[in-house]
Design a protein around this motif. Structure first.
Motif, mmCIF file in Angstrom:
data_model
loop_
_atom_site.group_PDB
_atom_site.id
_atom_site.type_symbol
_atom_site.label_atom_id
_atom_site.label_comp_id
_atom_site.label_asym_id
_atom_site.label_seq_id
_atom_site.Cartn_x
_atom_site.Cartn_y
_atom_site.Cartn_z
ATOM 1 N N LYS B 407 1.084 -1.286 0.023
ATOM 2 C CA LYS B 407 -0.063 0.074 -0.031
ATOM 3 C C LYS B 407 1.056 1.232 -0.072
ATOM 4 O O LYS B 407 0.545 2.006 -0.614
ATOM 5 C CB LYS B 407 -0.911 0.030 1.150
ATOM 6 N N GLY B 413 -5.214 0.556 -2.240
ATOM 7 C CA GLY B 413 -5.864 0.335 -0.857
ATOM 8 C C GLY B 413 -5.880 1.864 -0.258
ATOM 9 O O GLY B 413 -6.314 1.817 0.800
ATOM 10 N N GLY B 419 -9.445 0.087 0.680
ATOM 11 C CA GLY B 419 -8.976 -1.255 0.385
ATOM 12 C C GLY B 419 -10.197 -2.442 0.695
ATOM 13 O O GLY B 419 -9.937 -3.481 0.538
ATOM 14 N N SER B 423 -8.541 -5.080 -1.735
ATOM 15 C CA SER B 423 -7.511 -5.662 -0.784
ATOM 16 C C SER B 423 -7.590 -7.309 -1.010
ATOM 17 O O SER B 423 -6.474 -8.075 -0.833
ATOM 18 C CB SER B 423 -7.657 -5.439 0.591
ATOM 19 N N LEU B 444 -4.451 -5.443 5.808
ATOM 20 C CA LEU B 444 -4.177 -4.032 5.879
ATOM 21 C C LEU B 444 -4.750 -3.291 7.109
ATOM 22 O O LEU B 444 -5.803 -3.755 7.533
ATOM 23 C CB LEU B 444 -5.385 -3.245 4.645
#
Lengths: 380, 467
Positions: B407, B413, B419, B423, B444
């Motif tokens: 990221k 994201g 995200g 993601s 994340l």
């Protein structure tokens, strides 16, 4: 994993200071190992605002800052990317006449350093920056200051160092470091032993514990920036902005997002991690709308924070250890190290190879805190 | 002096409503915050304006459950503090007090909670393929939402693609609503359907319904294909068709179908950002390839005052959500010292559904070869306009092995959806590049705001401990 390495220099901390130092030292012909407990550039170097700014720095930082100013435009040649660096100009606003007088005084004090500051006041301000609301009485422009993408710069320095032959060990926390009299032994990660002649402590907010191991106790505290990012918007803000005495700064990145900060975030249970504070974020948001009425209907898509190190006098620690030969410190940049770091890397390479810096760094000696400690002890 | 804090339930779907019911029965007065204009959640979504359609026509086989849930909620209204159209966009860090930042009709407020039950539900899991961002491409869930809430369809000639029971159900609902269903393209191989035989033993109703939908679609002349992988959406500014490949005994066959809309999705992904902001510990779930808040069998998380229920705690469907909502509320009451007699029965009922879910996952497996077949120029992250090639380049240039690093280096994201949409694909891309499992690349870290908030919200900030 058991492994033994023997190098000229080991660097603890792969932020922008450590990774640029690693590259500069390698170019000077030294063998170098760069260690980071996580990923290079993931802490203060990666989570700061991204301002590449000389304006507003105390005069003692300006020689270093000017040296860095010459490095930034060469990033592409040095690390392979320009990291979105632009010389947009840095515009520092004054909300009151009193604040404007401070900007005038700063311009006078720093006249000989070549910042090229331009003072703009009254009607000229709105004429020149029509998107700005009339809530500022004047401003000081540093035309060649700018901004860059902090997430990209330090990792690219680390990768460039690696390509040049530096051993970069990420996710390798230093467990123990000892001086042997003619060098150092470092135990790191999962059974890695590194022997080196010289050692650089550029571990950012974690530097104080390494300094303390060599009898150098420093009053380092942690600070946490609090940043707010909008959705991408049409390009409008041509300069990076700050405010005299205020806690608002902002810039618009090439993609169109407004990146704005001010105030402080809050540490989490694990103080290596932090979150922006809603109080700080909402005051940044209110100030943004007051300054840029065109943002009235913009959406905020994310916040961010991180961990930075601060020293009580606002200056970093850069220079040789006072207790241990072969040890050099460079940390405590007080949330303002992004611009100067590439020059600090070169200075560290000079210190390691020649024992002296061609740029004045006396004001940043770690000894200034020893004196304070001694005086305090005497008073008690 | 402020009044004592109340428990807060986030989400008024099946889990949230049953949790509220249980708390009310125990004499509490929970605050129920919901993003929707009307309670019911996704599966039992209610129309914004009553349109005269019956429960039967709107919810089909699930009409009875929908009606019971809605009636339960109506009856609860005098006993709860219900705040619809309210986004919870932040939770104060643990040890900083129990406080939620909420946005309601453009006004920001902070409210305290004594305990928190997160019933945040799920969204469609999507994977990229060439043309997936073309106007006219919808998620399966969205195509069903417009039908339920607004009585309209996403197009006149619609193709449904993906995996999971929802695929056949929505296609059938569209057919009933008068849309022309051009095809149902199942990404699962036809051989995986053998698992439905064992499901028939445990849950004959589910299998019978599935067969019924499939048969009716086939009788109506709808093409049903298995083992499908999309090649590209045709049309530039609007969907004009879909080209896809499917595996047959004789090898791969490429087909093209004309359509003006495409609905697709690969089961669901839980909405877990609030649990993350609350500081709950997470664990990777291999079967669903997703990170879930750690929870005990009743929904207690690692944070003592935070409970999770419904699909937001792990995808298990609406029936399980109702039960888990009750269980989370029972856990909260137990932790306050109140005994509850029927939790064993509830857990048994829930576990039976979870066993069915295991079989369904085998019948509708995740297309784990997908990401390797996606061409370089395909959009990976549509908010930040990052292509698969840019993602791959960032991974290679930065020696990336962890998704937050990806990221930071590529912006994947970082955009509007934070995200939530990309993601899953980013984790697949990264784990494929590293040769590791999807769980090994991490997850994340959630950041406030969970969804976009107006910059101007600060002007109206106010604080209260209780509404």
């Amino acid at each position: 994993m058991s492994r033994r390495v023997s190098v000229d220099v080991a660097i603890i901390g792969g932020g922008l200071v450590g990774s640029s130092a690693a590259l500069a030292m390698r170019k000077a012909g030294l063998s170098v190992t760069l260690l980071d407990k996580g990923h290079c550039g993931a802490q203060a170097s990666g989570v700061n605002f991204g301002g590449v700014r000389r304006q507003g720095r105390p005069p003692e930082q300006l020689p270093l800052s000017q040296r860095s100013h010459r490095i930034w435009p060469q990033l592409k040649a040095i690390i392979g990317i320009d990291a979105e660096y632009v010389r947009s100009g840095h515009l520092k606003l004054a909300r009151t006449e009193k604040d404007f007088a401070k900007l005038e005084a700063y311009a006078e004090t720093t006249r000989d350093y070549g910042l090229g500051l331009e003072l703009v006041a009254g009607a000229a301000l709105t004429e020149r920056y029509p998107w700005l609301s009339a809530k500022a009485v004047g401003a000081s422009l540093c035309p060649e200051d700018g901004h860059a993408n902090p997430r990209l710069v330090a990792p690219a320095f680390a990768r460039a160092a690696e390509r040049a032959g530096v051993t970069v060990l990420e996710q390798t926390p230093v467990r123990e470091v000892t001086a042997t009299g003619n060098g150092f032994v470092i135990l790191a990660g999962d059974g890695i032993e590194i022997r080196c002649r010289q050692l650089v402590n550029s571990a950012g907010a974690w530097s104080d514990r390494f300094a303390a191991q060599f009898g150098e106790v420093v009053p380092l505290t942690r600070i946490y920036p609090s940043m707010v990012v909008t959705e991408p918007l049409p390009l409008c803000l041509p300069v990076s902005m700050g405010e005299q005495g205020g806690s608002f700064y902002g810039r618009q990145v090439a993609r169109g997002n407004y990146v704005m900060g001010g105030g402080r975030g809050l540490p989490l249970g694990d103080p290596d991690y932090s979150r922006p504070s809603v109080t700080a974020a909402s005051s940044v948001m209110q100030r943004a709308i007051a300054l840029f009425p065109h943002l009235a209907h913009a959406q905020v898509i994310r916040f961010w924070s991180g961990t930075e190190a601060e020293m009580p006098d606002g200056n970093p620690v850069i220079g040789p250890s006072e207790t241990t030969s072969g040890l050099f410190h460079a940390f405590g940049f007080c949330g303002a190290g992004f611009q100067t770091a590439p020059a600090v890397g070169e200075v560290l390479a000079e210190l390691v190879t020649e024992g002296r810096s061609t740029t004045p760094i006396d004001a940043f000696s770690i000894g200034r805190f020893r004196k304070v400690a001694v005086e305090t002890a005497a008073l008690l | 002096m402020s009044e004592p804090l109340q428990p807060v339930i986030v989400g008024a779907g099946p889990a949230g409503i049953r949790a509220a019911e249980r708390l009310v029965r125990a004499g509490l007065r929970p605050i129920v915050l919901d993003e929707g204009q009307r309670a019911g959640g996704q599966i039992y979504r209610r129309p914004l304006i009553e349109d005269g359609r019956s429960y039967r026509s709107r919810y089909g086989s699930e009409a009875g459950k929908a009606q019971r849930l809605h009636e339960t909620f109506e009856a609860l209204l005098p006993e709860i503090d219900y705040q619809p159209e309210t986004l919870v966009w932040n939770i104060s860090a643990p040890k900083r007090g129990n406080q939620l930042d909420i946005l309601s009709s453009g006004v920001h407020r902070q409210i305290g909670f004594s305990q928190l039950i997160l019933c945040t539900g799920a969204t469609d899991r999507v994977l990229p393929f060439p043309g997936w961002t073309t106007p006219g491409v919808y998620t399966l869930g969205a195509s069903q939402t417009v039908l339920k809430a607004q009585g309209c369809t996403i197009g006149d000639r619609v193709v449904f693609m993906g995996s999971g029971p929802l695929l056949y159900l929505v296609a059938w609902q569209y057919m009933k609503a008068g849309a022309r269903v051009e095809a149902v393209l199942d990404t699962a191989p036809v051989t995986s359907k053998r698992h439905l035989l064992s499901l028939a033993v445990h849950a004959p109703r589910i299998v019978a319904l599935g067969l019924f939908y499939g048969l009716q679609l086939q009788l109506a002349g709808v093409r049903i294909r298995c083992g499908v992988r999309p090649e590209a959406v045709l049309g530039k500014g609007q969907v004009e068709g879909l080209r896809f490949r499917r595996r047959t005994l004789k090898g791969d066959v490429v087909e093209t179908i004309a359509c003006d809309a495409l609905a697709y999705g690969f089961a669901l992904r839980p909405e877990t950002q609030l649990a993350d902001l609350a500081g709950c510990r997470f664990r990777f779930n291999e079967r669903d390839r997703v990170w879930l808040p750690e929870r005990d069998t009743m929904g207690r998380t690692s944070r003592p005052d935070v409970y999770v229920a419904g699909d937001g705690s792990g995808i298990a469907g609406a029936d399980a959500a109702e039960i888990s909502g009750e269980l989370a509320a029972a856990a909260l009451l137990q932790d306050m010292g109140q005994r509850s007699a029927d939790t064993t029965r509830l857990m048994e009922a829930r576990d039976a559904i979870l066993r069915q879910r295991d079989i369904l996952e085998r019948a509708f497996p995740f297309p784990d070869d997908w990401i390797e077949t996606v061409p370089d120029e395909t959009m990976l992250c549509r908010c930040e306009e990052i292509t698969i090639a840019e993602g791959r380049r960032a991974i290679a240039n930065g020696s990336v092995t962890e998704i937050n690093r990806l990221k930071a280096l590529s912006r994947v994201g970082m955009g509007r959806c934070q995200g939530r949409m990309c993601s899953a694909a980013a984790a697949e891309l990264l784990s494929a590049a590293c040769g590791t499992s999807a769980g090994a690349v991490g997850r994340l870290r959630a950041q406030a705001p969970v969804k976009p908030i107006p910059l101007g919200f600060g002007a109206s900030a106010g604080t209260e401990t209780r509404s």
